[in-house]
Design an enzyme around this catalytic site. Structure first.
Site, PDB file in Angstrom:
ATOM      1  N   GLU A 107      20.508  28.459  49.230  1.00  0.00           N
ATOM      2  CA  GLU A 107      20.093  29.286  49.281  1.00  0.00           C
ATOM      3  C   GLU A 107      20.233  29.067  51.317  1.00  0.00           C
ATOM      4  O   GLU A 107      20.424  29.887  52.123  1.00  0.00           O
ATOM      5  CB  GLU A 107      18.333  29.594  49.628  1.00  0.00           C
ATOM      6  CG  GLU A 107      17.531  30.470  50.637  1.00  0.00           C
ATOM      7  CD  GLU A 107      16.524  30.862  50.058  1.00  0.00           C
ATOM      8  OE1 GLU A 107      15.457  30.992  50.709  1.00  0.00           O
ATOM      9  OE2 GLU A 107      15.902  30.177  48.952  1.00  0.00           O
ATOM     10  N   ASP A 108      20.493  27.322  50.956  1.00  0.00           N
ATOM     11  CA  ASP A 108      20.088  26.404  52.457  1.00  0.00           C
ATOM     12  C   ASP A 108      21.586  25.975  52.950  1.00  0.00           C
ATOM     13  O   ASP A 108      21.862  25.394  53.808  1.00  0.00           O
ATOM     14  CB  ASP A 108      19.225  25.817  52.939  1.00  0.00           C
ATOM     15  CG  ASP A 108      17.827  26.393  52.687  1.00  0.00           C
ATOM     16  OD1 ASP A 108      17.543  27.728  52.963  1.00  0.00           O
ATOM     17  OD2 ASP A 108      16.675  26.209  52.505  1.00  0.00           O
TER      18      ASP A 108
END
Length: 621
Positions: free
Chosen positions: A83-84
């Site tokens: 996600e990051d």
């Protein structure tokens, strides 16, 4: 946090996992930590600390507090990587295998140009859809949420409210459904603390004062319990559990009382080892619990009707214990939860240690139904009914237990038995008493459902059912039923088969009127262009209320003949009936449903043909 502290925190995870995993699994956990360090190397938390401290904390919760397996702890270290950072699920799969990749994928929020409902709702649905494969993904997300809530101080007030609101609505009830009582309690209280800090602080102070005021009496009571059990050779200990601010606040809101009138601000858990003396191995836990109850109720006065046996009838999340209220030496009722060490551990770890197939399958079926909702408002409504409620258990006359959410009705019970029984439920008998299907059920009720093939779901049913299954079935029936596209005039109440006309308003809605309706006549004279031709036909299962006034010469059995004519002759139920007699003249009012103008005329003609009846008129309500 310096590198040495980071390594020390990660080493704690390795130390916790080492006794219960293989050398190969432990190395994979170490590799997951190293990979997370590389992926998050340039990222910082809101506090300015290295981002890696968050994955370490999530892995610590997964390993130590929830006692999860090696792959789940790996996924906890890696849960934010996709996600990051620049790494993909493919990178995770190639390094750590399909299982870890699946868990990480489930907890990774999908980035979309356009969300089906909203970013939050789509994320909830994504997680719940994973239940059909594995519950562990939800446990990773709960570990993530728990650490985020523990460190929410660094966020701005608006972010705190957003995250706390999500937690209170979704994550805390989810933890409760998974049997993770301690996680649920902590999430609820952290959410309450950040949403309403002033209210939280007041209640926390009041609870501290109550704790201090009752500590001596409670301590004496617990010591006496332990002495009684020790004398009989029972290995047991007591543990006082004080309620937290959120639990007390919820009671105050539900019962409309102040803090001083909230009952049982603590309870006492009696944790025991099953006695080996009992001859039947499979009943040792229950036999020991009942023996402890017998000993204690022989020494302390028992509050009548206070027993709740969750050993034989566990809650839907697997919780087991034997509850009873006893009077302490100071004249105060104390609530006792008598539980074996196994039950005590399960109350903390829930589904992590107690994954019985029947429980898992029921949990999956409930959440799969919720996850499948395409419309956001329906999904959020069904989340409320599926996750929020405490459970009750009701029984069929043959003793089959049906688990339902608190506040569920006889109609919910019918749908749990079978969708066909629900769709045609006509009445219920609860503990032998005749009740409507909207009757609310309570724990231990014996329920019998009256079935009628002519009974069909109505929109009203949606207002009182609680279960996802019931709502789904009713909505499906209503959706497939051809609904009248018109609004019926509230003055003339047209029926299918009447001579009707439609009048269109400024918003394009069409209102149906009888052609002799005074309102229709007036509107036709004012705006003739608004008139439209319409066809108003009868539909299966759709009825309309009418009222008939009957005037007749009173005689023996007149009322019985009228009822027989309507119910048996015309096969129509009576909604209401009232009569008066004035000097041998009977005036009656009948409220009943009809499908069409033709059926109403047949009803009027059949009643008028009864001996003694002088006049039958259709009347306004």
């Amino acid at each position: 946090m310096q590198n040495d502290e980071i390594k020390q925190s990660a080493q704690h995870v390795f130390d916790v996992m080492e006794p219960r995993v293989s050398a190969e699994e432990l190395q994979r956990i170490r590799d997951a930590f190293e990979f997370a360090c590389i992926a998050h190397r340039d990222q910082k938390r809101k506090t300015g600390a290295p981002y890696i401290i968050h994955p370490i904390a999530v892995a610590t919760i997964a390993a130590e507090e929830l006692e999860l397996d090696a792959n789940t702890v790996c996924a906890a270290f890696l849960h934010d990587v996709v996600e990051d950072t620049e790494y993909t699920i493919g990178d995770i799969r190639s390094r750590f295998g399909d299982d870890v990749a699946f868990l990480v994928d489930v907890v990774t929020k999908r980035k979309k140009e356009r969300y089906r409902n909203s970013k939050q709702i789509d994320n909830y649905q994504q997680m719940l859809e994973s239940v059909q494969y594995d519950v562990r993904a939800l446990l990773v997300k709960l570990s993530d949420r728990l650490h985020n809530m523990r460190t929410l101080d660094s966020m701005s007030p608006d972010k705190q409210m957003k995250i706390a609101g999500e937690t209170d609505f979704f994550y805390a009830p989810l933890a409760g459904r998974l049997g993770l009582y301690y996680v649920k309690t902590e999430l609820e209280n952290l959410s309450f603390r950040f949403r309403c800090p002033r209210e939280y602080e007041i209640l926390e102070q009041q609870l501290r004062q109550n704790h201090e005021a009752t500590a001596q009496a409670v301590g004496s009571f617990c010591r006496r319990i332990e002495d009684i059990l020790t004398e009989k050779g029972i290995r047991a200990y007591t543990e006082v559990r004080y309620r937290r601010p959120y639990s007390v606040w919820r009671d105050m809101k539900q019962k409309g009382c102040d803090f001083s009138h909230v009952a049982f601000k603590h309870y006492i858990r009696v944790v025991y080892e099953p006695m080996e003396e009992w001859p039947h191995r499979d009943t040792k836990e229950k036999d020991t619990a009942l023996y402890i109850y017998s000993l204690l109720s022989g020494q302390f006065r028992e509050r009548q009707g206070s027993i709740c046996n969750y050993i034989d009838n566990p809650k839907d999340n697997g919780y087991q214990s034997f509850h009873v209220k006893l009077l302490n030496a100071g004249g105060v009722w104390e609530e006792l939860h008598i539980a074996s060490q196994r039950m005590h551990r399960n109350a903390k770890l829930g589904c992590v240690v107690e994954r019985g197939e029947s429980w898992i399958e029921r949990f999956r079926s409930v959440l799969e139904n919720v996850a499948g909702s395409s419309e956001g408002y329906i999904f959020m409504d069904e989340i409320g009914s599926s996750l929020y409620n405490e459970d009750i258990i009701a029984f069929t006359p043959k003793g089959k237990g049906i688990i339902l959410p608190q506040g569920a009705t006889a109609l919910d019970f019918a749908y749990e038995l079978h969708s066909d029984i629900g769709n045609h439920a006509h009445f219920a008998r609860v503990n032998g008493k005749l009740c409507p299907v909207s009757a609310e059920l309570h724990r231990g009720d014996c329920v019998e459902i009256g079935y009628d093939s002519m009974a069909v779901p109505s929109v009203k049913w949606l207002s009182f059912v609680k279960t996802v299954k019931a709502k789904r079935c009713i909505r499906e029936i209503l959706k497939n039923r051809t609904m009248c596209p018109y609004i019926r005039c509230e003055h003339c109440h047209p029926l299918p088969g009447d001579e009707v006309i439609g009048i269109t308003d400024k918003e394009g809605r069409i209102t149906l009127h009888r052609r002799n309706c005074s309102k229709a006549i007036r509107q036709a004279s004012e705006n003739g262009d608004a008139l439209v031709s319409v066809q108003f036909d009868a539909q299966d299962g759709v009825t309309y209320p009418v009222r008939l006034k009957v005037t007749a010469i009173d005689r023996y059995h007149l009322l019985r003949d009228i009822i027989d004519c309507v119910v048996e002759g015309q096969k129509v139920s009576l909604y209401g009936l009232s009569t008066t007699v004035d000097e041998q003249i009977m005036h009656g009012v009948l409220d009943l449903p009809v499908r069409s103008h033709e059926q109403l005329q047949a009803m009027v003609a059949s009643i008028a043909a009864i001996s003694g009846v002088d006049e039958v008129q259709v009347a306004d309500f």
